[in-house]
Design an enzyme around this catalytic site. Structure first.
Site, PDB file in Angstrom:
ATOM      1  N   HIS A   8       0.834  -1.212   0.000  1.00 15.40           N
ATOM      2  CA  HIS A   8       0.000   0.000   0.000  1.00 15.40           C
ATOM      3  C   HIS A   8       0.864   1.257   0.000  1.00 15.40           C
ATOM      4  O   HIS A   8       0.376   2.328   0.307  1.00 15.40           O
ATOM      5  CB  HIS A   8      -0.897   0.021   1.256  1.00 15.40           C
ATOM      6  CG  HIS A   8      -1.948  -1.055   1.231  1.00 15.40           C
ATOM      7  ND1 HIS A   8      -2.538  -1.556   2.356  1.00 15.40           N
ATOM      8  CD2 HIS A   8      -2.507  -1.731   0.202  1.00 15.40           C
ATOM      9  CE1 HIS A   8      -3.416  -2.487   2.036  1.00 15.40           C
ATOM     10  NE2 HIS A   8      -3.417  -2.615   0.732  1.00 15.40           N
ATOM     11  N   HIS A   9       2.155   1.113  -0.335  1.00 18.53           N
ATOM     12  CA  HIS A   9       3.014   2.309  -0.279  1.00 18.53           C
ATOM     13  C   HIS A   9       2.586   3.328  -1.323  1.00 18.53           C
ATOM     14  O   HIS A   9       2.873   4.510  -1.192  1.00 18.53           O
ATOM     15  CB  HIS A   9       4.497   1.955  -0.428  1.00 18.53           C
ATOM     16  CG  HIS A   9       4.926   1.668  -1.832  1.00 18.53           C
ATOM     17  ND1 HIS A   9       4.571   0.517  -2.503  1.00 18.53           N
ATOM     18  CD2 HIS A   9       5.656   2.392  -2.710  1.00 18.53           C
ATOM     19  CE1 HIS A   9       5.073   0.557  -3.720  1.00 18.53           C
ATOM     20  NE2 HIS A   9       5.739   1.668  -3.881  1.00 18.53           N
ATOM     21  N   LYS A  67      -2.431  -2.527  -7.965  1.00 22.03           N
ATOM     22  CA  LYS A  67      -2.682  -2.908  -9.355  1.00 22.03           C
ATOM     23  C   LYS A  67      -2.131  -4.299  -9.611  1.00 22.03           C
ATOM     24  O   LYS A  67      -1.016  -4.619  -9.192  1.00 22.03           O
ATOM     25  CB  LYS A  67      -1.955  -1.887 -10.258  1.00 22.03           C
ATOM     26  CG  LYS A  67      -2.182  -2.059 -11.727  1.00 22.03           C
ATOM     27  CD  LYS A  67      -3.276  -1.127 -12.201  1.00 22.03           C
ATOM     28  CE  LYS A  67      -3.758  -1.427 -13.594  1.00 22.03           C
ATOM     29  NZ  LYS A  67      -4.590  -2.634 -13.689  1.00 22.03           N
ATOM     30  N   LYS A 119       7.719  -4.599  -9.917  1.00 22.00           N
ATOM     31  CA  LYS A 119       7.568  -4.267 -11.347  1.00 22.00           C
ATOM     32  C   LYS A 119       7.145  -2.812 -11.519  1.00 22.00           C
ATOM     33  O   LYS A 119       7.737  -2.068 -12.300  1.00 22.00           O
ATOM     34  CB  LYS A 119       6.468  -5.192 -11.896  1.00 22.00           C
ATOM     35  CG  LYS A 119       6.579  -5.535 -13.330  1.00 22.00           C
ATOM     36  CD  LYS A 119       5.486  -6.506 -13.706  1.00 22.00           C
ATOM     37  CE  LYS A 119       5.750  -7.904 -13.191  1.00 22.00           C
ATOM     38  NZ  LYS A 119       4.799  -8.894 -13.690  1.00 22.00           N
ATOM     39  N   ASP A 124       8.391   2.926 -12.989  1.00 23.68           N
ATOM     40  CA  ASP A 124       7.807   4.196 -12.547  1.00 23.68           C
ATOM     41  C   ASP A 124       6.309   4.285 -12.781  1.00 23.68           C
ATOM     42  O   ASP A 124       5.795   5.279 -13.308  1.00 23.68           O
ATOM     43  CB  ASP A 124       8.497   5.373 -13.275  1.00 23.68           C
ATOM     44  CG  ASP A 124       9.890   5.612 -12.753  1.00 23.68           C
ATOM     45  OD1 ASP A 124      10.103   5.386 -11.546  1.00 23.68           O
ATOM     46  OD2 ASP A 124      10.764   6.002 -13.540  1.00 23.68           O
ATOM     47  N   LYS A 149      -2.662  -8.822  -6.825  1.00 22.86           N
ATOM     48  CA  LYS A 149      -2.977  -9.899  -7.766  1.00 22.86           C
ATOM     49  C   LYS A 149      -4.242 -10.591  -7.313  1.00 22.86           C
ATOM     50  O   LYS A 149      -4.557 -10.603  -6.113  1.00 22.86           O
ATOM     51  CB  LYS A 149      -1.836 -10.922  -7.806  1.00 22.86           C
ATOM     52  CG  LYS A 149      -1.797 -11.692  -9.098  1.00 22.86           C
ATOM     53  CD  LYS A 149      -1.136 -10.885 -10.180  1.00 22.86           C
ATOM     54  CE  LYS A 149      -1.073 -11.588 -11.498  1.00 22.86           C
ATOM     55  NZ  LYS A 149      -0.282 -10.821 -12.464  1.00 22.86           N
ATOM     56  N   SER A 194      -1.422  -0.490 -18.877  1.00 23.92           N
ATOM     57  CA  SER A 194      -2.601  -0.440 -18.001  1.00 23.92           C
ATOM     58  C   SER A 194      -2.647   0.916 -17.296  1.00 23.92           C
ATOM     59  O   SER A 194      -3.716   1.500 -17.094  1.00 23.92           O
ATOM     60  CB  SER A 194      -2.526  -1.534 -16.937  1.00 23.92           C
ATOM     61  OG  SER A 194      -3.119  -2.705 -17.416  1.00 23.92           O
TER      62      SER A 194
END
Ligand code: NAD
Length: 476
Positions: free
Chosen positions: A70-71, A76, A100, A105, A112, A368
């Site tokens: 949650h940083h 995603k 990833k 960036d 997931k 995405s």
């Protein structure tokens, strides 16, 4: 036995990532241990069971959503449909997403999802029912939303499932003007972005192409510079593998073997990827493709002589029992976690260059991100500037024609005048991201004397996450 191994001596998939993390942590000795532990841990794991009526029977479906970090928010990560889905696997894939995103960036935490089903044995209607029910479970627990957690496709899912997820979300959150951004990988007609479908495969292509242009690296494995003529083997002809194969083929590389579940096909002179794909669509199998040899044991295809091996199917396909027989000089990890830690060590000793998954298959999440931005801005890329660029180019061309006293042909004009379309912008953003990512990892590897690209990629990612936590502060 290492602390990362279970009682039988085997590594769990999550332990494999922890092992890679620990290797990278050796280069981060000044960082507080507690902070590294926090980065490594999965922040939230949601395991669910829900009933779905299939025919006359009620079936209990097992499913997961894991938010590794949650940083940065939203989280995603893709959703996988496979009978092999389990908590360890989803946690690992969520962790990979965190690293990833940091490398390329993309300002998201990793997540997931997974549903334990075999979509090949379930009717489309029932897959839809399961997908919609899974989405409503996520909504109930606040595990999905444009600013919370944004799923995408993965193994066994695609545009169709993403469309159902969006539709379910919208029906339960009617009036949410940003609802489109609750999921990415949607069809273009449903708010998707042009170029998402092929993004992961294209990113794999850009990453490997970049490596092949580095003289020092190519000479270190006895190869010439450039992709043209390189002999490539690809495992998995799904979304990632098919598109990667197509881009390699178009660039002049030679696809000598393709491997699928049912077997592999081989032709030393090269396979025409689009023809193989048509053959697969028509016959349901890649086997018996004209002008190729069948290889019944599909795993054996990985061991053939080649320059570049691209595993693009599932994890752990290169392990301690076959690593010694792998002859590729370069392995590009298009799939997530295709090499076990034991195999990694064997291959490193053999001098194989491994381009790691946390960098190489980040093209999907990069595009995405572009789709998410498009959904939040409610406007197609290029809509505002395409015509303006074309008008400016036309004026500039007129000035040049006047100064040079020379008329440019209509064909040449078409090329020069063209303003950027959505697909052009998406692909150039992806290309730039993959090129930058490659050199950041390579430069760090050299400057910090790190033994391989995987460890360098982890160090790069962890450093960025540390920076985030340090700037954010930790809640007292
Ligand atoms: P997919 O379901 O579209 O394709 C997977 C392919 O692998 C299928 O054609 C399947 O038949 C084949 N396959 C399965 N078992 C096999 C075996 N034993 N040998 C050979 N082939 C086999 O999935 P995908 O989206 O292409 O994902 C593939 C890999 O890439 C996964 O590891 C996934 O996590 C990773 N990945 C996908 C994306 C994405 O955008 N789709 C992004 C990043 C990483």
């Amino acid at each position: 036995m290492s602390k990362n191994q279970n009682k039988t001596g085997a590594y769990s998939f999550f332990n494999c990532i922890e092992k890679n993390f620990d290797k990278a942590a050796r280069f981060l000795s000044s960082i507080e241990k507690g902070l590294l532990e926090q980065i490594k841990a999965c922040n939230a794991v949601y395991r669910m069971h829900f009933p779905v009526k299939i025919g006359k029977e009620i079936r209990v479906i097992e499913a997961y959503r894991v938010q590794h970090s949650h940083h940065k928010l939203p989280c995603k990560g893709g959703i996988r449909y496979s009978i092999k889905v389990n908590q360890d696997e989803v946690m690992t894939l969520a962790a990979l997403m965190t690293y990833k995103c940091a490398i390329v960036d993309v300002p998201f935490g990793g997540a997931k999802g997974g549903i334990k089903i075999d979509p090949q044995t379930i009717s489309t209607d029932n897959i839809e029912k399961i997908t919609r029910r899974y989405t409503s479970e996520l909504i109930k627990k606040n595990f999905i939303g444009p600013g919370i957690d944004v799923p995408a496709p993965d193994y066994g899912t695609g545009e169709r499932e993403m469309s159902w997820i969006f539709d379910t979300f919208l029906s339960l959150r009617s009036g949410d003007v940003d609802a489109l951004a609750c999921v990415t990988g949607k069809p273009v007609s449903q708010g998707g972005v042009r170029g998402r479908k092929e993004a992961t495969g294209l990113g794999v292509f850009y990453g490997i192409r970049e490596l092949c242009h580095v003289k020092e690296d190519m000479y270190s494995v006895g190869l010439d510079v450039g992709l043209v003529g390189k002999k490539i083997i690809i495992q998995g002809l799904g979304n990632v593998g098919y598109h990667a194969a197509t881009f390699f083929h178009e660039s002049g590389a030679i696809i000598i073997a393709l491997a699928e579940r049912e077997g592999a096909i081989y032709n030393e002179k090269g396979l025409n990827v689009s023809k193989v794909f048509s053959h697969l669509k028509n016959t349901g199998s890649i086997l018996n493709f004209p002008e190729s040899k069948n290889i019944e044991n599909t795993e054996k295809a990985l061991e053939l002589e080649c320059d570049i091996l691209i595993p693009a199917a599932l994890e752990n396909v290169i392990h301690k029992n076959n690593a010694n027989r792998i002859k590729a000089k370069i392995i590009g990890e298009a799939a997530n976690g295709p090499i076990t830690p034991e195999a990694d060590e064997i291959l490193e000793k053999k001098g194989v260059i491994i381009v790691p998954d946390i960098y190489l298959n980040a093209g999907g999440v990069t595009v995405s991100y572009f789709e998410w931005l498009k959904n939040l801005s409610h406007v197609r890329y290029g809509r505002m500037e395409k015509k303006f660029s074309e008008n400016m180019n036309a004026e500039l061309l007129q000035v040049i024609e006047t100064i040079c006293n020379k008329k440019i042909s209509t064909e040449e004009k078409k090329i020069i005048l063209r303003g950027p379309r959505e697909i052009d912008l998406v692909r150039s953003g992806l290309e730039d991201t993959m090129i930058n990512g490659f050199h950041k990892i390579r430069d760090l590897k050299k400057s910090s004397k790190i033994e391989n690209m995987r460890t360098a990629a982890f160090v790069l990612a962890i450093n960025k996450i540390i920076d985030s936590y340090e700037k954010l502060g930790i809640f007292p």
